[in-house]
Write a protein that holds these residues in place. Structure first.
Motif, PDB file in Angstrom:
ATOM      1  N   LEU A 120     -26.399  -9.068 -43.209  1.00 39.30           N
ATOM      2  CA  LEU A 120     -26.045  -8.266 -42.039  1.00 39.30           C
ATOM      3  C   LEU A 120     -25.366  -9.106 -40.955  1.00 39.30           C
ATOM      4  N   ARG A 172     -25.371  -1.532 -32.060  1.00 41.78           N
ATOM      5  CA  ARG A 172     -25.747  -0.932 -33.356  1.00 41.78           C
ATOM      6  C   ARG A 172     -25.943  -2.015 -34.412  1.00 41.78           C
ATOM      7  N   GLN A 173     -25.036  -2.983 -34.441  1.00 38.84           N
ATOM      8  CA  GLN A 173     -25.153  -4.058 -35.431  1.00 38.84           C
ATOM      9  C   GLN A 173     -26.420  -4.878 -35.202  1.00 38.84           C
ATOM     10  N   GLN A 192     -20.963  -0.794 -30.383  1.00 43.93           N
ATOM     11  CA  GLN A 192     -20.859  -1.286 -31.762  1.00 43.93           C
ATOM     12  C   GLN A 192     -21.735  -2.532 -31.948  1.00 43.93           C
ATOM     13  N   TYR A 193     -21.650  -3.484 -31.020  1.00 45.16           N
ATOM     14  CA  TYR A 193     -22.478  -4.689 -31.119  1.00 45.16           C
ATOM     15  C   TYR A 193     -23.955  -4.326 -31.106  1.00 45.16           C
ATOM     16  N   ALA A 229     -21.658  -8.337 -39.638  1.00 41.76           N
ATOM     17  CA  ALA A 229     -21.431  -8.131 -38.201  1.00 41.76           C
ATOM     18  C   ALA A 229     -20.314  -9.029 -37.698  1.00 41.76           C
ATOM     19  N   SER A 255     -16.846  -7.881 -38.958  1.00 44.93           N
ATOM     20  CA  SER A 255     -16.358  -6.616 -38.394  1.00 44.93           C
ATOM     21  C   SER A 255     -16.060  -6.708 -36.891  1.00 44.93           C
ATOM     22  N   THR A 256     -16.326  -7.854 -36.287  1.00 43.15           N
ATOM     23  CA  THR A 256     -16.079  -8.029 -34.855  1.00 43.15           C
ATOM     24  C   THR A 256     -15.362  -9.352 -34.619  1.00 43.15           C
ATOM     25  N   LEU A 285     -29.489  -3.017 -36.385  1.00 43.26           N
ATOM     26  CA  LEU A 285     -29.650  -3.104 -37.844  1.00 43.26           C
ATOM     27  C   LEU A 285     -30.247  -4.450 -38.251  1.00 43.26           C
ATOM     28  N   ILE A 286     -29.766  -5.517 -37.635  1.00 34.31           N
ATOM     29  CA  ILE A 286     -30.292  -6.851 -37.940  1.00 34.31           C
ATOM     30  C   ILE A 286     -31.758  -6.943 -37.536  1.00 34.31           C
ATOM     31  N   SER A 324     -24.994 -17.163 -37.325  1.00 40.96           N
ATOM     32  CA  SER A 324     -23.913 -16.785 -38.235  1.00 40.96           C
ATOM     33  C   SER A 324     -23.058 -17.977 -38.662  1.00 40.96           C
TER      34      SER A 324
END
Length: 105
Positions: A33, A10-11, A7-8, A37, A40-41, A14-15, A60
């Motif tokens: 994004l 994939r995120q 999952q990380y 991210a 969602s985590t 995308l970034i 972030s």
């Protein structure tokens, strides 16, 4: 655990695609994004993006990153910089220069 890391990954992909598309670490799309991210985590403390010199150019915790902080000496940065085809690396614990907490990268 493996699914979480996928999952990380994939995120982050995308970034990275958004950075490549916009040519700007600080674009609205990249910031959006990063925000998604992190939301969602909940087990992740923060996400950071670094330029080739190791400067934190987006983070972030702070839009625009921490360009005066360098991670060029960190094992994760050097390893990934020198091995761009490396998919995953988990660092030994270290103290973050951004927030002073012990983390892994």
């Amino acid at each position: 655990i493996g699914e979480k890391f996928r999952q990380y990954n994939r995120q982050l992909a995308l970034i990275a695609a958004e950075v490549d598309s916009s040519g700007d670490f600080n674009s609205d799309g990249v910031w959006h994004l990063l925000t998604l991210a992190l939301q969602s985590t909940p087990e992740v403390r923060s996400f950071g993006l670094y330029d080739s010199q190791g400067r934190i150019v987006q983070h972030s915790d702070r839009r625009g990153g921490y360009p005066n902080i360098s991670v060029v000496d960190r094992d994760y940065f050097r390893l990934l910089r020198d091995n761009p085809d490396l998919d995953v690396f988990i660092s030994a614990p270290f103290v973050s220069r951004v927030h002073g907490q012990t983390i892994i990268a």
